[in-house]
Design a protein around this motif. Structure first.
Motif, short mmCIF file in Angstrom:
data_model
loop_
_atom_site.label_atom_id
_atom_site.label_comp_id
_atom_site.label_asym_id
_atom_site.label_seq_id
_atom_site.Cartn_x
_atom_site.Cartn_y
_atom_site.Cartn_z
N ASN A 944 54.69 36.07 -65.75
CA ASN A 944 55.03 37.05 -66.56
C ASN A 944 55.58 38.17 -66.07
O ASN A 944 55.69 39.05 -65.26
CB ASN A 944 53.86 37.37 -66.61
N GLU A 945 56.71 37.67 -67.28
CA GLU A 945 58.17 39.07 -66.80
C GLU A 945 58.90 39.09 -65.78
O GLU A 945 59.28 39.66 -65.91
CB GLU A 945 57.51 40.27 -67.28
N TRP A 946 58.84 38.12 -65.24
CA TRP A 946 59.39 38.05 -64.11
C TRP A 946 61.46 38.34 -64.08
O TRP A 946 61.79 37.62 -65.50
CB TRP A 946 59.57 36.89 -63.22
N GLN A 947 62.00 38.92 -63.53
CA GLN A 947 63.28 39.41 -63.92
C GLN A 947 63.33 39.04 -62.47
O GLN A 947 63.33 39.67 -60.90
CB GLN A 947 63.09 40.71 -64.55
N PRO A 948 65.41 39.08 -62.31
CA PRO A 948 65.73 38.41 -60.70
C PRO A 948 65.96 39.21 -59.94
O PRO A 948 65.87 39.80 -58.93
CB PRO A 948 67.48 38.08 -61.28
N ALA A 949 65.91 41.07 -61.20
CA ALA A 949 66.32 42.03 -59.94
C ALA A 949 64.52 42.32 -59.00
O ALA A 949 65.02 43.01 -58.02
CB ALA A 949 66.06 43.11 -60.74
N HIS A 950 63.87 41.56 -59.26
CA HIS A 950 62.15 41.87 -58.75
C HIS A 950 62.56 41.50 -57.51
O HIS A 950 62.00 41.60 -56.20
CB HIS A 950 61.44 41.12 -59.54
N SER A 951 63.22 39.65 -57.53
CA SER A 951 63.77 39.67 -55.89
C SER A 951 64.55 40.51 -54.65
O SER A 951 63.57 40.27 -53.59
CB SER A 951 64.13 37.98 -56.11
N ASP A 952 65.26 40.68 -55.52
CA ASP A 952 65.74 41.92 -54.69
C ASP A 952 64.59 42.40 -53.54
O ASP A 952 64.49 43.51 -52.85
CB ASP A 952 67.09 42.60 -54.65
N GLY A 953 64.07 43.01 -54.65
CA GLY A 953 63.25 44.31 -55.02
C GLY A 953 61.82 44.23 -53.46
O GLY A 953 61.90 44.66 -52.47
N ILE A 954 61.55 42.51 -53.70
CA ILE A 954 60.42 41.62 -52.40
C ILE A 954 60.72 41.71 -51.56
O ILE A 954 60.48 42.16 -50.71
CB ILE A 954 59.73 40.85 -53.96
N ALA A 955 62.21 41.15 -51.54
CA ALA A 955 63.13 41.26 -50.10
C ALA A 955 62.95 42.31 -49.78
O ALA A 955 63.17 42.40 -48.52
CB ALA A 955 64.62 40.37 -50.60
N ARG A 956 63.18 43.75 -50.23
CA ARG A 956 63.33 44.49 -49.69
C ARG A 956 62.11 45.37 -49.16
O ARG A 956 61.75 45.60 -47.37
CB ARG A 956 64.10 46.03 -50.31
N VAL A 957 60.68 45.24 -49.91
CA VAL A 957 59.62 45.68 -49.57
C VAL A 957 59.16 44.31 -48.21
O VAL A 957 58.32 45.32 -47.42
CB VAL A 957 58.48 45.45 -50.17
N LEU A 958 59.37 43.40 -47.87
CA LEU A 958 58.77 42.30 -46.93
C LEU A 958 59.72 42.78 -45.62
O LEU A 958 59.59 42.55 -44.67
CB LEU A 958 59.33 41.07 -47.39
N ASN A 959 61.09 43.46 -45.88
CA ASN A 959 62.21 43.43 -45.01
C ASN A 959 61.27 44.70 -44.20
O ASN A 959 60.99 45.43 -43.00
CB ASN A 959 63.11 43.93 -44.91
N ILE A 960 60.51 46.19 -44.73
CA ILE A 960 60.26 47.63 -44.36
C ILE A 960 58.65 46.65 -44.11
O ILE A 960 58.90 47.07 -43.07
CB ILE A 960 59.48 47.94 -46.02
N GLY A 961 58.05 45.55 -44.44
CA GLY A 961 56.56 45.18 -43.49
C GLY A 961 57.28 44.46 -42.27
O GLY A 961 56.23 44.71 -41.42
N LEU A 962 57.98 44.43 -42.41
CA LEU A 962 59.13 43.26 -40.85
C LEU A 962 58.98 44.46 -40.19
O LEU A 962 59.25 44.34 -39.05
CB LEU A 962 59.62 42.42 -40.83
#
Length: 991
Positions: A944-962
């Motif tokens: 549902n409404e997945w966009q390539p830009a979402h990958s960058d956003g999720i990668a950034r937030v996962l790095n924040i978690g790490l």
């Protein structure tokens, strides 16, 4: 066996008749290929391309993960473990009639298990753990009569455990842990005559343990902890000579343990019964259970004496803390552990033990790492023989009545990291030998009668982070050496002593220190300008000394400072206008000095409740609420008599207001048993008062139908009041050990905090032994229910897109940043996890459950950081330093938040079965970043409404978690920094 024979006969009769029929399954290798392709067709994601070989152009026996019978070319095994597959288990799998091994562990299979799995009458091993399977366990699995291993752990299964499974006579291993299963443990399980392992922990099971389980001849491992199981432990379990591990911690078990329990449980190595309602004496036979390795009987109501423990040669963990054990001054239980040469953790904290500690304490195991004996009534000296325990990393004897000198021999413990000896009666000097402890991290010696000077040798402890020597009789100057410790990052508390001289200019070297407290000493001289170099400082407390000279302008360099108290000194000159720039400053107390001139009007000075300037008779100007006289121009000179009249009138008015408020408070307190400890300062309306009777009516006498949550110390009910308003009513289990502390901690933490992302207290009801908090009702439940819903029809789950997750993350980060940085005194939550993040009707997140919260620093000399004993938080979310004895800190909350972020975007709990050995959630995520991001992201984010830009956003937030979940506390960012980073991710994400 009868079902198997029937199916074989039917297949032999029907197959020749069907011939080339396409409408019905033909149980041959063609059927196997068709079933495998049907299985593949239901897989929506295959990130590793493991099913790429599943192609009719090659023999299915050569397909990845498929095993065949060599002679008959029939599928006998499927192993697709840990491949990140997303999809459903197709019912066609039931046509693989030769299948005996199926392992789909650690993928993302969804929806229900097909009933057709019951057709796999040859199946011996079924491993489906660590997926997202929902619905109930199919009773048809009972037709798999050869089944020996059943693993459905870490899924979303609900409903009851089918009683039909009790007919599987060959079943040996059952794991249904970490689901949402309810109801009782089926009594039919007593028929599982081959059962060796039964693991049902972390569900919602209730009822009693079936009596016959203890008579199963091969049962070696029974784990039913973290449920709501009640009643007494069946006597038959105490007669099971085959049991190796018995884990029932965190239930509601009652009754006593039989005296000869450990005489019959001859094979037992692990016993976890902590966190129940067990009472009576600890069985004397414990002392002869020679095979025991781990014993946890903590947090119960055991009483009587601790038995002698002469014959526990293999014991590694022995926790008896938080009970009501006594010893009548007899310390033989310590002496008897001399033969336990493998002992690593020994805790008898929070009991009623008395007497003098024996020198035989030095005969405990040389492997001992944690020695925890706080909150008892021990007296006499601390034996110097404790230095024999060369592997000690933590000693905790706080809150006893120990006296005499601290033995200098402690300085010979090469691995010692944490010393907790506060709130005793120690006297004499602080041993110089502490400087030999190269790993020393925390020293808490406050509230004793220590005298002499502070040893300069403490400057050799280059890993020291926290030093609390407050409320003693120390004198002399502050040694410059302690300001050269690069790791000093928590607190330096020297308050309420008799220290003299200057504060050395080297204080500026402490650029990581969070709190400096030197209140109520005899310090003099100027406040060092270099204190402005303490760039991490949040709390500066220097009142009741003899500091003189001006307030240094360099204080304006403390950009994160929240609290400054320089009152009751001899400071002169004007108040620096540069203090206006300290945007996080909440309290500034400059009262009772000799300051003069005009008071600034911006920043903290706009807040008349946050600034204290009384006793500085030469100050003028400022905002009108400060009530100071206007500053006169140079040409005009005020009449001194008029100034005096104004001051007298002002003081009389203030006195009248204070007396009136005290009288009003007394009248209100006298007239009601209900206390409103958390009035909303921003609300013009008074909070409602509730009686115990009102709460009973609102919850239909606390009916189970109104129960919406339950924890260790309380139950939460939905309340509907007479006016139709809703509330959540948290009723504390005052009979539970620790509940009273939890109630007080939650009231203290929430009393003065105001934030849109924190659960606020509407009212408090305290009547005798009844304690309850009235909280806002959250119609959308909590984050745990969003991430791991019990029903596939959960409406909220369908709305859990990337933007909502980021919004929730931002809400939680904002709440923690407020607690850590914007409260008058920092508050550490200590138990952040998804179930404590609540969601209102607008999906606004609120952090709740402050039962374990710590007030990091208080505005009094008696303030102290919490002791390290007892784990602060929940398994998986708790910072690793807490497990090693570190005190509560804001960095611990940051770690928990990091784990929360990783779980939100991967939908993997930190306690997932995938994470064993050296593998944990952080390592698993970092291994896949950045190239294999889509293999770990929750599959629902990819729809549902997945966009390539979402990958960058999720990668950034996962790095924040790490970053937040780093092992070292010093490497973690602050929550203020984290909040800004998440806001930046949100701003750059497409709508």
């Amino acid at each position: 066996m009868a079902a198997e024979i029937t199916i074989l006969i039917l297949s032999l009769i029907i197959q020749p008749l069907l011939g080339g029929s396409q409408g019905l399954p033909r149980f041959n290798n063609n059927t196997d290929q068709e079933s495998l392709l049907a299985f593949k067709s239901e897989i929506s994601r295959d990130p590793l391309g493991v099913l790429g070989t599943w192609n009719p152009s090659t023999s299915f026996c050569n397909w990845t993960g498929v095993t065949c019978n060599v002679t008959k070319q029939r599928v006998t095994g499927i192993n697709l473990e840990n491949h990140g597959l997303v999809g459903i288990i197709a019912p066609h799998i039931g046509n693989l009639s030769f299948l005996n091994y199926l392992n789909l562990q650690n993928n993302s299979f969804l929806r229900n298990l097909p009933q057709e799995m019951g057709q796999l009458f040859r199946l011996r091993t079924l491993i489906l753990g660590s997926n997202q399977i929902q619905g109930s366990i199919p009773s048809s699995l009972s037709l798999c009569t050869r089944l020996t291993l059943l693993d459905l752990s870490i899924n979303r299964l609900q409903g009851t455990i089918p009683k039909e499974l009790g007919s599987l006579s060959e079943l040996q291993d059952v794991s249904l842990a970490q689901n949402f299963l309810a109801g009782p443990i089926p009594s039919s399980f007593v028929n599982l005559s081959s059962l060796t392992n039964l693991i049902l922990m972390s569900n919602d099971l209730h009822g009693q343990i079936p009596e016959g389980l203890g008579r199963l001849p091969f049962l070696i491992n029974l784990q039913v902890g973290l449920n709501s199981i009640s009643g007494e432990i069946p006597p038959s379990l105490f007669n099971s000579s085959s049991l190796i591990a018995l884990a029932m911690a965190g239930n509601r078990l009652t009754g006593t343990l039989p005296p000869d329990m450990f005489t019959t449980l001859t094979s037992l190595t692990t016993l976890y019964l902590g966190g129940n309602l067990l009472s009576g004496r600890i069985p004397p036979s414990l002392g002869n259970a020679s095979n025991l390795v781990r014993v946890d009987l903590s947090n119960n109501s055991f009483s009587g004496r601790i038995p002698l423990l002469w014959n526990l040669p293999n014991i590694q963990i022995l926790s008896l803390q938080m009970n009501s054990l006594v010893n009548m001054g007899n310390m033989d239980f310590i002496t008897s552990l001399a033969n336990s040469t493998q002992l690593q953790v020994f805790s008898v904290a929070e009991n009623q033990l008395t007497g003098k500690l024996p020198s035989s304490i030095g005969n405990l195991s040389r492997q001992l790492s944690l020695l925890v004996m706080n909150n008892n009534f021990f007296e006499g000296s601390l034996p110097g023989e404790v230095s024999n325990l060369i592997n000690l990393t933590l000693i905790a004897f706080e809150r006893n009545s120990l006296s005499g000198s601290i033995p200098p021999s402690i300085g010979s413990l090469p691995n010692l990291q944490n010393i907790y000896l506060h709130q005793n009666k120690f006297s004499g000097k602080i041993p110089e030998s502490l400087g030999n402890l190269t790993y020393l991290s925390e020293v808490h010696l406050s509230n004793n009668f220590l005298e002499g000077t502070i040893p300069a040798t403490l400057g050799d402890c280059q890993r020291l982070q926290s030093l609390d020597l407050s409320v003693n009789l120390l004198n002399g100057t502050i040694p410059r050496d302690i300001f050269g410790i690069p790791s000093f990052g928590m607190i330096l508390n020297l308050s309420f002593n008799s220290l003299s001289g200057f504060v050395p200019a080297e204080v500026g070297n402490l650029n990581m220190i969070q709190a400096i407290d030197v209140e109520n000493n005899q310090l003099s001289g100027d406040i060092p300008v270099t204190i402005g170099d303490c760039s991490s400082l949040l709390y500066l407390n220097m009142p009741r000394n003899s500091f003189q000279g001006p307030i240094p302008n360099s204080l304006a360099k403390l950009k994160g400072i929240e609290y400054i108290d320089l009152s009751s000194n001899k400071l002169t000159g004007v108040i620096p206008t540069s203090l206006e720039t300290l945007k996080f400053l909440q309290v500034l107390n400059l009262s009772r000095n000799q300051l003069s001139g005009e008071v600034p009007k911006a920043g903290i000075f706009r807040n008349s409740t946050g600034v204290s300037l009384s006793g500085n008779l030469k100050l003028c100007g400022g905002v009108p609420d400060l009530g100071l006289p206007k500053c006169n121009s140079p040409e005009k000179h005020p009449d001194d008599s008029k100034v005096k009249i104004i001051l007298i009138a002002l003081f009389a008015s203030v006195a009248f207001i204070i007396i009136s408020m005290l009288v009003l408070w007394y009248v209100r307190k006298k007239g009601s048993g209900v206390h409103e400890d958390n009035d909303d300062a921003n609300s013009p309306e008074r909070h409602p008062r509730y009686r115990h009777h009102d709460l009973k009516l609102a919850t239909r006498n606390f009916s189970s139908e109104y129960l919406i949550g339950e924890g260790s110390f309380g139950s939460v009910y939905k309340g509907i009041f007479r006016d139709g308003s809703l509330a959540a009513i948290k009723v504390f289990k005052m009979g539970q050990h620790g509940a009273s502390k939890s109630f007080l901690a939650e009231c203290e933490a929430l009393r003065n905090i105001r934030h849109r992302n924190l659960v606020k207290i509407i009212s408090v009801c305290s009547a005798g032994d009844f304690k309850a908090l009235i909280l806002p009702f959250m119609p959308n439940g909590n984050l745990e229910q969003l991430l791991h819903p019990r029903s596939e029809n959960c409406v909220v789950e369908k709305a859990l897109d990337i933007n909502l997750r980021l919004k929730i993350a931002q809400d939680v980060a904002s709440a923690l940043a407020y607690l850590h940085h914007d409260c008058e005194t920092p508050v550490v939550h200590c138990d952040l996890k998804p179930s404590n993040v609540l969601l209102d009707g607008e999906m606004l997140a609120h952090v709740g459950d402050f039962g374990l919260a710590r007030i990091l620093l208080k505005n009094s000399a008696k303030a102290h950081l919490s002791s390290s004993i007892g784990l602060k938080g929940s398994l998986g979310y708790m910072a690793p330093e807490y497990g090693m004895g570190a005190g509560a800190s804001t960095r611990g909350d940051v770690y928990s938040f990091g784990i929360l972020i990783l779980e939100m975007f991967t939908r993997k709990r930190p306690t997932d079965n995938l994470f064993t050995g050296d593998m944990d959630l952080q390592k698993w995520v970092s291994m896949h970043l950045p190239d294999n991001l889509l293999d770990i992201v929750d599959h629902e984010l990819l729809q549902n409404e997945w966009q390539p830009a979402h990958s960058d956003g999720i990668a950034r937030v996962l790095n924040i978690g790490l970053m937040c979940a780093r092992k070292s506390p010093e490497e973690r960012p602050t929550m203020r920094e984290v909040s800004a980073m998440i806001e930046n991710v949100k701003a750059n994400l497409p709508e």
